[in-house]
Design a protein around this motif. Structure first.
Motif, PDB file in Angstrom:
ATOM      1  N   THR A  20       0.835  -1.202   0.000  1.00  0.00           N
ATOM      2  CA  THR A  20       0.000   0.000   0.000  1.00  0.00           C
ATOM      3  C   THR A  20       0.869   1.252   0.000  1.00  0.00           C
ATOM      4  O   THR A  20       2.087   1.193   0.195  1.00  0.00           O
ATOM      5  N   VAL A  21       0.237   2.392  -0.204  1.00  0.00           N
ATOM      6  CA  VAL A  21       0.956   3.668  -0.210  1.00  0.00           C
ATOM      7  C   VAL A  21       1.388   4.017   1.212  1.00  0.00           C
ATOM      8  O   VAL A  21       0.614   3.889   2.163  1.00  0.00           O
ATOM      9  N   PHE A  22       2.632   4.442   1.354  1.00  0.00           N
ATOM     10  CA  PHE A  22       3.141   4.929   2.637  1.00  0.00           C
ATOM     11  C   PHE A  22       2.901   6.430   2.707  1.00  0.00           C
ATOM     12  O   PHE A  22       3.295   7.182   1.816  1.00  0.00           O
ATOM     13  N   SER A  23       2.220   6.875   3.758  1.00  0.00           N
ATOM     14  CA  SER A  23       1.958   8.299   3.957  1.00  0.00           C
ATOM     15  C   SER A  23       2.059   8.591   5.445  1.00  0.00           C
ATOM     16  O   SER A  23       1.324   8.015   6.246  1.00  0.00           O
ATOM     17  N   SER A  24       2.985   9.488   5.816  1.00  0.00           N
ATOM     18  CA  SER A  24       3.225   9.710   7.239  1.00  0.00           C
ATOM     19  C   SER A  24       3.746  11.121   7.486  1.00  0.00           C
ATOM     20  O   SER A  24       4.427  11.698   6.635  1.00  0.00           O
ATOM     21  N   GLU A  25       3.394  11.658   8.652  1.00  0.00           N
ATOM     22  CA  GLU A  25       3.961  12.914   9.140  1.00  0.00           C
ATOM     23  C   GLU A  25       4.765  12.598  10.394  1.00  0.00           C
ATOM     24  O   GLU A  25       4.303  11.858  11.262  1.00  0.00           O
TER      25      GLU A  25
END
Length: 561
Positions: free
Chosen positions: A340-345
């Motif tokens: 899946t897409v990795f998206s993080s802050e």
């Protein structure tokens, strides 16, 4: 933006090499532009040399096919002005945002970087009017530059310094019949200058403000703070629009990476253009070798030198804030496992130990059905986080007392109810209404009334636990939340303590003693109510019961209505 250059016409005039370099540098040193009849490279331009005006036109044609949105163009204009000030002649020409507004007349600004042709051939920028008191400046601008880029340049000059509380720029775009390669722009700048003394006074008050402390501002200081808030909201809206456009461009480009070689090249150009304007870094992680590849912008985002830092996965995780490491590592593992897409802050430490916020998005790449690497982008969201924090302070806390307002109270009550339901705990809610406050306000004025409300807030906080919440919901009404209270008697006891505390006279230096009291209604979850609305309603009804028995009393709701 689309510019056509008639081949049969020889363009007159010249453009400064420094201006051409600034135009390219505002897109973060894009080394070469897409294929066209004229190919321009930054390393071929000398800043002190004047070049044919046709080079500006052809450069703008090429940029038109590179920059994907008006919001990105707007931020490119802001970048251009910053580069002009920090690396060009700007520091010798302007010292404030107001200087910048005056500099954009026929003797400066655009008119200092083009020459040699008639005005209708190379354009102009004229300050038609400026009224500092009203905060309004209007310009007549005839240029080949795109309107959104020009808007960014004017906005960027005003926010370079700290002498304006608010600024916004509007551009009306119209054809220029005398020369179809140019556009006629009417630029309207609305601004509000900042008083240094007033700003220092407000900043000092904000610096010491903490939950539970008191804050008193004059009408003028409040107006100043409101304009700052308006300016911050506008800046946040611009940042949000830019980030959304950048994400859309990057998402589209990442999708196209899976197609043919020609599509890969097109996607790369779009990524580089968007990344350059917003300082967006590109990275690749080889999971099998535990190796990271960074472009130059990534090193800039992390405050590192490529020579001093060998990028490995373990080395990167050591830069992460300790509170974020486990979470980010888990998010990466999930993305690699599931594809899946990795998206993080997350937060990082620079070498000087300053904390910066980073947003990263990446796509998992597979070989033979096995996830082997990630291709991703990162960009700095520290400023966005800072603005959001300031907006939250203004949105969730009462300006006068520093107490949570109704919005924050309702949010906390919803969370407490959800927790109490799972843990089978009680919640007490006290509805506090001051008695005889209006006569004090009418007799002594609002400044005394404000002081009294601040003093009431301070006394009430001294009567409760650190885990309790005292909120001001309007006028002379307060609400106290008592999480995990043992029983109704304990809640009643806290209410009596508050009532007795507020019954004692308030003494203000130089004034007579002020005497008020409080009527307090008590309701308990789950004994009296099951929802936040019901709990507030029953406590409010109980407060009116206390009023009806003669005020300065505590009443408990008896039954559900």
């Amino acid at each position: 933006m689309s510019v056509s250059m008639p081949s049969e016409k020889v363009l007159k005039g010249e453009v400064s090499g420094a201006f051409l370099l600034g135009l390219l540098a505002s897109l973060h040193n894009v080394k070469s532009l897409p294929q066209s009849d004229i190919r321009l490279r930054a390393d071929e331009i000398e800043p002190l040399v004047w070049y044919p005006y046709s080079m500006l036109i052809s450069t703008l044609e090429q940029l038109a096919s590179t920059v994907p949105s008006s919001n990105i163009l707007f931020f490119a204009g802001i970048n251009f002005l910053r580069i002009w000030y920090e690396q060009g002649p700007g520091k010798t020409m302007i010292q404030s945002g107001l200087d910048w507004l005056h500099a954009n007349d026929e003797s400066g600004g655009y008119n200092s970087v083009v020459r040699g042709g008639a005005p209708e051939e190379i354009g102009w920028c004229r300050l038609t009017s400026i009224d500092v008191e009203q905060g309004l400046a209007i310009y007549d601008n005839v240029v080949a530059l795109p309107p959104d880029y020009v808007r960014g340049v004017f906005y960027g000059g005003c926010i370079l310094f700290d002498d304006m509380e608010y600024v916004d720029v509007h551009v009306d775009d119209a054809p220029f019949p005398q020369n179809p390669m140019l556009r006629r722009l009417t630029i309207t700048v609305r601004f509000r200058c900042k008083s240094p003394e007033q700003a220092a006074r407000v900043d000092a008050a904000i610096d010491v403000l903490k939950p539970g402390t008191l804050l008193a501002l004059s009408v003028e200081d409040t107006e100043s703070l409101a304009w700052r808030f308006k300016g911050l909201r506008l800046k946040e809206r611009y940042l949000t629009a830019y980030h959304e456009d950048a994400r859309n461009v990057l998402a589209e480009a990442t999708h196209q990476l899976e197609h043919t070689a020609s599509e890969l090249r097109a996607a790369k150009e779009r990524i580089e253009a968007a990344a350059a304007v917003g300082i967006i870094g590109l990275w690749e992680w080889d999971a099998q070798e535990s190796h990271l590849s960074w472009d130059s912008v990534m090193y800039h985002l992390y405050g590192l030198s490529s020579r001093a830092f060998n990028v490995t996965y373990d080395g990167w995780t050591r830069i992460l804030h300790p509170e974020d490491r486990v979470r980010v590592d888990a998010e990466l593992s999930v993305a690699m496992t599931r594809g899946t897409v990795f998206s993080s802050e997350f937060r990082i430490f620079w070498p000087d130990r300053s904390v910066h916020y980073i947003k990263s998005v990446a796509k998992v790449m597979s070989a033979g059905g096995t996830a082997t690497r990630m291709l991703g982008v990162s960009y700095d969201i520290t400023e966005q986080k800072r603005i959001q924090h300031e907006l939250d302070q203004l949105a969730f806390y009462d300006r006068l007392t520093g107490l949570p307002n109704r919005r924050l109270l309702e949010d906390r009550l919803d969370q407490l109810l959800a927790f109490a339901q799972r843990q089978h705990q009680n919640i007490g809610l006290l509805f506090v209404d001051l008695d005889r406050f209006k006569p004090v306000n009418d007799q002594y004025g609002h400044h005394v009334g404000d002081w009294l409300l601040q003093s009431v807030a301070s006394r009430m906080q001294g009567c409760v636990r650190g885990s309790d919440t005292v909120a001001r919901i309007g006028g002379d009404e307060f609400v106290v939340l008592l999480p995990a209270i043992g029983n109704l008697d304990e809640a009643f006891g806290v209410a009596e303590k508050i009532r007795g505390c507020l019954e004692a006279p308030f003494s203000r230096a130089g004034d007579v003693r002020l005497e008020i009291s409080a009527s307090i209604g008590v309701a308990l979850y789950p004994q009296h109510a099951q929802t936040a609305r019901e709990l507030m309603h029953f406590a409010d009804n109980a407060m009116y019961m206390a009023k009806n028995v003669g005020r300065n009393a505590v009443a408990v709701v008896k039954d559900k209505e």
